[in-house]
Design an enzyme around this catalytic site. Structure first.
Site, PDB file in Angstrom:
ATOM      1  N   GLY A  98     -63.750  60.468 -32.031  1.00  0.00           N
ATOM      2  CA  GLY A  98     -62.976  59.349 -32.590  1.00  0.00           C
ATOM      3  C   GLY A  98     -61.599  59.289 -31.960  1.00  0.00           C
ATOM      4  O   GLY A  98     -60.599  59.035 -32.625  1.00  0.00           O
TER       5      GLY A  98
ATOM      6  N   SER B 112     -60.544  57.088 -29.799  1.00  0.00           N
ATOM      7  CA  SER B 112     -60.155  55.762 -29.292  1.00  0.00           C
ATOM      8  C   SER B 112     -58.988  55.153 -30.065  1.00  0.00           C
ATOM      9  O   SER B 112     -58.291  54.284 -29.534  1.00  0.00           O
ATOM     10  CB  SER B 112     -61.362  54.807 -29.343  1.00  0.00           C
ATOM     11  OG  SER B 112     -61.982  54.860 -30.605  1.00  0.00           O
ATOM     12  N   ARG B 113     -58.813  55.578 -31.311  1.00  0.00           N
ATOM     13  CA  ARG B 113     -57.801  54.906 -32.144  1.00  0.00           C
ATOM     14  C   ARG B 113     -57.123  55.899 -33.079  1.00  0.00           C
ATOM     15  O   ARG B 113     -57.571  57.022 -33.230  1.00  0.00           O
ATOM     16  CB  ARG B 113     -58.472  53.808 -32.992  1.00  0.00           C
ATOM     17  CG  ARG B 113     -58.988  52.658 -32.187  1.00  0.00           C
ATOM     18  CD  ARG B 113     -59.596  51.570 -33.042  1.00  0.00           C
ATOM     19  NE  ARG B 113     -60.935  51.897 -33.532  1.00  0.00           N
ATOM     20  CZ  ARG B 113     -61.314  51.796 -34.807  1.00  0.00           C
ATOM     21  NH1 ARG B 113     -60.467  51.371 -35.725  1.00  0.00           N
ATOM     22  NH2 ARG B 113     -62.547  52.095 -35.164  1.00  0.00           N
TER      23      ARG B 113
ATOM     24  N   ASP C   8     -72.411  58.580 -30.714  1.00  0.00           N
ATOM     25  CA  ASP C   8     -72.322  58.451 -32.169  1.00  0.00           C
ATOM     26  C   ASP C   8     -72.446  59.854 -32.759  1.00  0.00           C
ATOM     27  O   ASP C   8     -73.520  60.466 -32.687  1.00  0.00           O
ATOM     28  CB  ASP C   8     -73.457  57.532 -32.658  1.00  0.00           C
ATOM     29  CG  ASP C   8     -73.501  57.415 -34.169  1.00  0.00           C
ATOM     30  OD1 ASP C   8     -72.740  58.123 -34.872  1.00  0.00           O
ATOM     31  OD2 ASP C   8     -74.319  56.615 -34.667  1.00  0.00           O
ATOM     32  N   VAL C   9     -71.368  60.366 -33.338  1.00  0.00           N
ATOM     33  CA  VAL C   9     -71.391  61.753 -33.826  1.00  0.00           C
ATOM     34  C   VAL C   9     -72.470  61.988 -34.879  1.00  0.00           C
ATOM     35  O   VAL C   9     -72.919  63.119 -35.073  1.00  0.00           O
ATOM     36  CB  VAL C   9     -70.022  62.211 -34.389  1.00  0.00           C
ATOM     37  CG1 VAL C   9     -68.945  62.204 -33.336  1.00  0.00           C
ATOM     38  CG2 VAL C   9     -69.612  61.403 -35.618  1.00  0.00           C
TER      39      VAL C   9
ATOM     40  N   TYR D 111     -66.838  59.628 -49.712  1.00  0.00           N
ATOM     41  CA  TYR D 111     -65.824  60.159 -48.789  1.00  0.00           C
ATOM     42  C   TYR D 111     -65.282  61.496 -49.303  1.00  0.00           C
ATOM     43  O   TYR D 111     -65.098  62.448 -48.535  1.00  0.00           O
ATOM     44  CB  TYR D 111     -64.724  59.100 -48.672  1.00  0.00           C
ATOM     45  CG  TYR D 111     -63.663  59.339 -47.620  1.00  0.00           C
ATOM     46  CD1 TYR D 111     -63.890  59.016 -46.279  1.00  0.00           C
ATOM     47  CD2 TYR D 111     -62.411  59.845 -47.971  1.00  0.00           C
ATOM     48  CE1 TYR D 111     -62.894  59.201 -45.323  1.00  0.00           C
ATOM     49  CE2 TYR D 111     -61.418  60.027 -47.025  1.00  0.00           C
ATOM     50  CZ  TYR D 111     -61.660  59.695 -45.701  1.00  0.00           C
ATOM     51  OH  TYR D 111     -60.668  59.882 -44.759  1.00  0.00           O
TER      52      TYR D 111
ATOM     53  N   ILE E 277     -52.152  57.842 -43.995  1.00  0.00           N
ATOM     54  CA  ILE E 277     -51.623  57.739 -42.638  1.00  0.00           C
ATOM     55  C   ILE E 277     -51.844  56.301 -42.149  1.00  0.00           C
ATOM     56  O   ILE E 277     -52.934  55.741 -42.350  1.00  0.00           O
ATOM     57  CB  ILE E 277     -52.352  58.730 -41.692  1.00  0.00           C
ATOM     58  CG1 ILE E 277     -52.349  60.169 -42.264  1.00  0.00           C
ATOM     59  CG2 ILE E 277     -51.744  58.674 -40.287  1.00  0.00           C
ATOM     60  CD1 ILE E 277     -50.987  60.804 -42.459  1.00  0.00           C
TER      61      ILE E 277
HETATM   62  P1  NDP Z   1     -59.601  54.901 -37.535  1.00  0.00           P
HETATM   63  O1  NDP Z   1     -60.494  54.032 -38.351  1.00  0.00           O
HETATM   64  O2  NDP Z   1     -58.291  54.387 -37.068  1.00  0.00           O
HETATM   65  O3  NDP Z   1     -60.407  55.465 -36.267  1.00  0.00           O
HETATM   66  C1  NDP Z   1     -61.672  56.022 -36.459  1.00  0.00           C
HETATM   67  C2  NDP Z   1     -62.122  56.633 -35.160  1.00  0.00           C
HETATM   68  O4  NDP Z   1     -63.387  57.282 -35.387  1.00  0.00           O
HETATM   69  C3  NDP Z   1     -62.352  55.624 -34.068  1.00  0.00           C
HETATM   70  O5  NDP Z   1     -61.984  56.215 -32.842  1.00  0.00           O
HETATM   71  C4  NDP Z   1     -63.857  55.384 -34.130  1.00  0.00           C
HETATM   72  O6  NDP Z   1     -64.423  54.969 -32.888  1.00  0.00           O
HETATM   73  C5  NDP Z   1     -64.337  56.773 -34.467  1.00  0.00           C
HETATM   74  N1  NDP Z   1     -65.662  56.833 -35.058  1.00  0.00           N
HETATM   75  C6  NDP Z   1     -66.062  56.344 -36.269  1.00  0.00           C
HETATM   76  N2  NDP Z   1     -67.369  56.608 -36.450  1.00  0.00           N
HETATM   77  C7  NDP Z   1     -67.796  57.273 -35.362  1.00  0.00           C
HETATM   78  C8  NDP Z   1     -69.046  57.801 -34.946  1.00  0.00           C
HETATM   79  N3  NDP Z   1     -70.139  57.716 -35.741  1.00  0.00           N
HETATM   80  N4  NDP Z   1     -69.127  58.426 -33.746  1.00  0.00           N
HETATM   81  C9  NDP Z   1     -68.031  58.524 -32.942  1.00  0.00           C
HETATM   82  N5  NDP Z   1     -66.830  58.038 -33.274  1.00  0.00           N
HETATM   83  C10 NDP Z   1     -66.711  57.413 -34.466  1.00  0.00           C
HETATM   84  O7  NDP Z   1     -59.413  56.222 -38.435  1.00  0.00           O
HETATM   85  P2  NDP Z   1     -58.159  57.212 -38.624  1.00  0.00           P
HETATM   86  O8  NDP Z   1     -57.534  57.488 -37.330  1.00  0.00           O
HETATM   87  O9  NDP Z   1     -57.357  56.724 -39.755  1.00  0.00           O
HETATM   88  O10 NDP Z   1     -58.932  58.507 -39.157  1.00  0.00           O
HETATM   89  C11 NDP Z   1     -59.284  59.596 -38.317  1.00  0.00           C
HETATM   90  C12 NDP Z   1     -59.814  60.721 -39.201  1.00  0.00           C
HETATM   91  O11 NDP Z   1     -58.824  61.090 -40.151  1.00  0.00           O
HETATM   92  C13 NDP Z   1     -61.042  60.330 -40.009  1.00  0.00           C
HETATM   93  O12 NDP Z   1     -61.917  61.443 -40.108  1.00  0.00           O
HETATM   94  C14 NDP Z   1     -60.467  60.007 -41.369  1.00  0.00           C
HETATM   95  O13 NDP Z   1     -61.433  60.168 -42.382  1.00  0.00           O
HETATM   96  C15 NDP Z   1     -59.365  61.029 -41.452  1.00  0.00           C
HETATM   97  N6  NDP Z   1     -58.314  60.675 -42.398  1.00  0.00           N
HETATM   98  C16 NDP Z   1     -57.580  59.525 -42.255  1.00  0.00           C
HETATM   99  C17 NDP Z   1     -56.581  59.220 -43.167  1.00  0.00           C
HETATM  100  C18 NDP Z   1     -55.739  58.010 -43.075  1.00  0.00           C
HETATM  101  O14 NDP Z   1     -54.961  57.757 -44.015  1.00  0.00           O
HETATM  102  N7  NDP Z   1     -55.814  57.218 -42.026  1.00  0.00           N
HETATM  103  C19 NDP Z   1     -56.314  60.118 -44.309  1.00  0.00           C
HETATM  104  C20 NDP Z   1     -57.128  61.288 -44.348  1.00  0.00           C
HETATM  105  C21 NDP Z   1     -58.092  61.547 -43.424  1.00  0.00           C
HETATM  106  P3  NDP Z   1     -64.478  53.371 -32.464  1.00  0.00           P
HETATM  107  O15 NDP Z   1     -63.057  53.009 -32.069  1.00  0.00           O
HETATM  108  O16 NDP Z   1     -65.422  53.330 -31.325  1.00  0.00           O
HETATM  109  O17 NDP Z   1     -64.934  52.635 -33.680  1.00  0.00           O
END
Ligand code: NDP
Length: 242
Positions: free
Chosen positions: A8, A10-11, A59-60, A153, A186
């Site tokens: 993940g 990418s973002r 896809d993880v 979740y 975040i």
């Molecule tokens: P975003 O939604 O901004 O980014 C999610 C990332 O995960 C993207 O890069 C996406 O890829 C990738 N992704 C999702 N599903 C899959 C998959 N099946 N296989 C591979 N890649 C995947 O999320 P955040 O940056 O906010 O979150 C990152 C982590 O932190 C997550 O685990 C989230 O649960 C955790 N988290 C986030 C919080 C927050 O407040 N933001 C708080 C607590 C935990 P693509 O771009 O291709 O879709």
């Protein structure tokens, strides 16, 4: 070459982790599921940070997708191994349990828990053989205290803490550490539908955190100096959880 894989990447938090590790000199393997344009932007940022990397989409949650991508990567990089793994890919599909669909439940559980298991299992042997590894799992505040509307979740993110503690004990002697990070709120795409003005009233720091503030802890856990920190769930939440 020191190599890190960020799932993940990418973002959001994953991108910030990729940049942080690039600043530390790591070559970054950037995983994502579908958003190639954003993953390319992460790669550009990694290069701008003075390092290099490559994209590795899979896809993880899909065993075949994970195993095929990682074994192809390993064949293409003989003699090299990924020493830092950030299991960051995650999704949320919130709903009250009474109305939760099977897919809302299983997609979140599969991405977090099967994602952790498939990717970690594929990379662990090399870390054990080389006697150095850092595995950093992105859990959540939701996995510590539970949040209403997030039974799927919260279950997944609590599960990842249990897995972190168990695996840490399996591999500690081989100088492989396994830790979880529990971010609070975040500012990323995942939280852009939330009302920050309202929610920040509960947060002692009075704001959402930044992806870079989470990545700073990832960076620390990846260092050699963090060798004696393992099996922990570390909060990065502006003081929200007590
Ligand atoms: P975003 O939604 O901004 O980014 C999610 C990332 O995960 C993207 O890069 C996406 O890829 C990738 N992704 C999702 N599903 C899959 C998959 N099946 N296989 C591979 N890649 C995947 O999320 P955040 O940056 O906010 O979150 C990152 C982590 O932190 C997550 O685990 C989230 O649960 C955790 N988290 C986030 C919080 C927050 O407040 N933001 C708080 C607590 C935990 P693509 O771009 O291709 O879709």
């Amino acid at each position: 070459m020191n190599i890190a894989l960020v799932t993940g990447g990418s973002r959001g938090i994953g991108r910030a982790c990729a940049i942080k590790l690039a600043q530390m000199g790591y070559y970054i393997v950037i995983n994502y599921r579908s958003n190639a344009a954003e993953a390319e932007s992460t790669l550009e940022a990694v290069k701008a940070a003075g390092s290099d990397g490559e994209l590795l989409p899979f896809d993880v949650a899909n065993k075949e997708s994970v195993e095929t991508a990682i074994s192809k990567w390993q064949e293409a990089h003989p003699g090299e191994y990924i020493s830092v793994l950030v299991n960051n890919a995650g999704i949320r599909h919130d709903n009250m349990l009474m109305w939760m669909t099977d897919d809302e439940w299983s997609s979140v559980i599969d991405t977090t828990l099967y994602g952790f298991m498939y990717v970690t299992r594929a990379l662990l042997k090399d870390m054990l053989v080389k006697k150095f590894g850092r595995i950093i799992n992105m859990s959540s505040l939701s996995g510590l205290k539970g949040l209403p509307g997030q039974t799927n979740y919260s279950a997944a993110k609590s599960g990842i803490i249990g897995a972190t503690k168990a695996l840490a004990q399996e591999v500690a002697r081989k100088n492989v550490t396994v830790n979880a990070i529990c971010p609070g709120f975040i500012a990323t795409d995942m939280t852009k539908d939330l009302d920050e003005a309202e929610l920040k009233k509960q947060i002692p720091a009075n704001r959402f955190g930044t992806p870079e503030e989470v990545a700073a802890v990832v960076g620390f856990l990846a260092t050699k100096e963090a060798a004696y920190v393992t099996g922990q769930a570390i909060s990065v939440n502006g003081g929200l959880y007590t």
